[in-house]
Design a protein around this motif. Sequence first.
Motif, mmCIF file in Angstrom:
data_model
loop_
_atom_site.group_PDB
_atom_site.id
_atom_site.type_symbol
_atom_site.label_atom_id
_atom_site.label_comp_id
_atom_site.label_asym_id
_atom_site.label_seq_id
_atom_site.Cartn_x
_atom_site.Cartn_y
_atom_site.Cartn_z
ATOM 1 N N ILE A 57 22.357 39.614 1.585
ATOM 2 C CA ILE A 57 22.746 38.782 2.728
ATOM 3 C C ILE A 57 23.195 37.408 2.248
ATOM 4 N N SER A 58 22.491 36.838 1.280
ATOM 5 C CA SER A 58 22.844 35.488 0.818
ATOM 6 C C SER A 58 24.183 35.472 0.083
ATOM 7 N N THR A 59 24.559 36.559 -0.568
ATOM 8 C CA THR A 59 25.853 36.614 -1.252
ATOM 9 C C THR A 59 26.955 37.131 -0.341
ATOM 10 N N GLY A 60 26.605 37.589 0.854
ATOM 11 C CA GLY A 60 27.609 38.109 1.783
ATOM 12 C C GLY A 60 28.054 39.520 1.465
ATOM 13 N N LYS A 61 27.287 40.235 0.673
ATOM 14 C CA LYS A 61 27.651 41.593 0.280
ATOM 15 C C LYS A 61 26.723 42.627 0.915
ATOM 16 N N ALA A 62 26.278 42.343 2.127
ATOM 17 C CA ALA A 62 25.388 43.281 2.813
ATOM 18 C C ALA A 62 26.172 44.529 3.189
#
Length: 111
Positions: A57-62
């Motif tokens: 989630i923090s890297t935007g790769k969920a």
Amino acid sequence: MNLPVSPQNTPTTQAIEIAIRLAVTLIAVVSIAAILMPVISLSTSVVESAITIGNQISTGKANISPPSESVREWPLIGAAFLLGGEALLALSTSTIRSVTVGVKSTGKQPC
């Protein structure tokens, strides 16, 4: 009828008492280990999964995959769960990122 009375503190009686105490202790230790091992394994797995999801989630790769069609066959909640999964997939990546950014910004300490 009179039964013969045996002495209470013979070496054989003491050995049997020691053996019984050891057996009870061994059973208790094995039982506690049998309970704790799955609990520790489960909690470790939950923590690792939470860390992985948090990093995604923090890297935007969920990556949210849709539920399989077999979910529809679940009694009572199958169809509703499948619809909820489809609704979750309908969210765009930009919406998820904006929510993530909002959560990150509210979590910061004021300088």
